[in-house]
Write an enzyme that holds these catalytic residues in place. Structure first.
Site, PDB file in Angstrom:
ATOM      1  N   ASP A 122       5.553 101.902  39.403  1.00  0.00           N
ATOM      2  CA  ASP A 122       6.813 102.663  39.353  1.00  0.00           C
ATOM      3  C   ASP A 122       8.073 101.800  39.394  1.00  0.00           C
ATOM      4  O   ASP A 122       9.185 102.322  39.196  1.00  0.00           O
ATOM      5  CB  ASP A 122       6.851 103.712  40.474  1.00  0.00           C
ATOM      6  CG  ASP A 122       6.667 103.114  41.875  1.00  0.00           C
ATOM      7  OD1 ASP A 122       7.111 101.975  42.113  1.00  0.00           O
ATOM      8  OD2 ASP A 122       6.078 103.816  42.733  1.00  0.00           O
ATOM      9  N   HIS A 147      -1.113  96.200  38.671  1.00  0.00           N
ATOM     10  CA  HIS A 147      -1.571  97.257  37.749  1.00  0.00           C
ATOM     11  C   HIS A 147      -0.557  97.547  36.646  1.00  0.00           C
ATOM     12  O   HIS A 147      -0.636  98.590  35.994  1.00  0.00           O
ATOM     13  CB  HIS A 147      -1.913  98.542  38.518  1.00  0.00           C
ATOM     14  CG  HIS A 147      -3.194  98.451  39.300  1.00  0.00           C
ATOM     15  ND1 HIS A 147      -3.554  99.358  40.273  1.00  0.00           N
ATOM     16  CD2 HIS A 147      -4.209  97.549  39.230  1.00  0.00           C
ATOM     17  CE1 HIS A 147      -4.737  99.018  40.778  1.00  0.00           C
ATOM     18  NE2 HIS A 147      -5.145  97.918  40.167  1.00  0.00           N
ATOM     19  N   ALA A 263       5.032 105.301  55.776  1.00  0.00           N
ATOM     20  CA  ALA A 263       5.594 103.978  55.506  1.00  0.00           C
ATOM     21  C   ALA A 263       7.116 104.005  55.611  1.00  0.00           C
ATOM     22  O   ALA A 263       7.733 103.031  56.064  1.00  0.00           O
ATOM     23  CB  ALA A 263       5.162 103.509  54.115  1.00  0.00           C
TER      24      ALA A 263
END
Ligand code: BJW
Ligand code: ZN
Length: 277
Positions: A122, A147, A263
């Protein structure tokens, strides 16, 4: 005693410590660490509004990975694959980094030996780095993206990379984006199931983890390999794993300290202490 030894000794058969105590130990470990690697997954971007893959509300609850995130799927039905990626591109473009990304970016910018390794496509770590650098050099906080990047295209024929478009016409195969060099179909520059991760990028991730005193793992189910094995390189080096996640993962048993929670709340609490390096 080094950070690694300290964490391992305290982790032995004592059951889960109280959250405040675990947080204090994790802060001490980060403070003592010479080198830190942060390995992140979809959970760190959940609070930015980007769905995770697994678990409640995860993308794989509504979509089959083999229909969308596999090279065979693209060969069989490129239109459907592009439809899904165009939707996600738009969704991600509207999202901004959250306090979890920000805290990691600040750590990397002030602590010269921190590397962020992300499975996320992202780009939010990069955007956080640019924002937190405030016009300065964001390079120390730019992540290793194992990725790939959803915002980039890759030619399925000649392999040339190009910036991705946000106005993809997905109504038919004929309107899908094509390579200006060889005319083959473009695809998103992400790693699908069964595809090899880029050797240079993967080596860099394992090398950084293999030198780290602390591997901070945040928001990943640690189910997808080889990325899920990156923290093990820190353990082999004698360092410790600190895990930040809402729930247990296969990595939890290897973690010296497990912090349960989001997080976005835990990373600032862990990393934004005045006395940290
Ligand atoms: C929060 C939170 C909050 C929520 N705060 N936490 C060994 C064993 C078994 C299988 C394999 C193996 N080695 C390889 C394989 C096969 C396969 C694999 O791993 N399969 C398993 C799933 C069984 N791996 C591959 O195929 C890889 N390639 C490969 O191995 O190639 C070999 C090869 C060599 C030579 C030649 C050819 C081939 C490639 C894997 C590619 C993965 N791709 C995807 C899609 C990317 C593009 C896209 O985005 O569309 O990557 S799949 C998807 O999973 C995505 C992610 O990066 C990846 C990991 O997911 P992640 O980030 O962990 O997210 P979630 O959703 O799983 O978890 C979220 C977590 O956050 C949860 O734990 C929550 O609790 C937590 N959370 N909110 C903190 N607020
Ligand atoms: Zn091409």
């Amino acid at each position: 005693m080094g950070a690694a030894g300290m964490g391992r000794t305290q982790a032995v058969n004592q059951g889960p410590p109280a959250p405040a105590e675990a947080l204090a130990r994790a802060r001490a470990a980060v403070q003592a660490a010479g080198r830190i690697v942060a390995v992140t997954g979809a959970g760190i971007s959940a609070e930015s509004g980007i769905p995770t893959f697994r678990g409640a509300g995860g993308l794989w609850r509504s979509f089959r990975p083999e229909d969308l995130a596999a090279p065979e799927a693209f060969q069989r039905d490129p239109r459907t694959v592009w439809e899904w990626y165009a939707w996600r591109r738009g969704l991600i473009a509207a999202c901004v980094p959250n306090p979890g990304h920000d805290a990691l970016a600040r750590l990397a910018l002030r602590q010269g030996h921190t590397t962020i390794v992300t499975q996320n496509v992202d780009g939010l770590h990069t955007r956080a780095a640019e924002i937190q650098a405030g016009g300065g050099d964001p390079t120390p906080a730019i992540p290793v993206e194992v990725h790939g990047a959803i915002d980039r295209d890759l030619c399925s024929g000649c392999g040339v990379r190009s910036p991705g478009s946000h106005s993809i016409e997905v109504s038919s195969v004929e309107t899908l984006p094509r390579c200006v060099v060889c005319d083959a179909l473009l695809r998103p520059d992400v790693i699908w199931f069964g595809e090899a991760l880029e050797t240079r990028v993967l080596s860099q991730a394992f090398s950084m983890a293999g030198q780290a005193d602390v591997c901070l793992v945040a928001g990943t189910s640690a189910l997808v390999h080889p990325a899920a094995s990156i923290p093990l390189a820190t353990l082999e080096h004698g360092g410790m794993v600190v895990e930040v996640n809402m729930e247990d993962t296969p990595l939890t048993r290897h973690a010296a300290i497990s912090l349960r929670g989001s997080a976005g709340a835990l990373l600032p609490a862990l990393l934004d202490a005045d006395d940290l390096p």
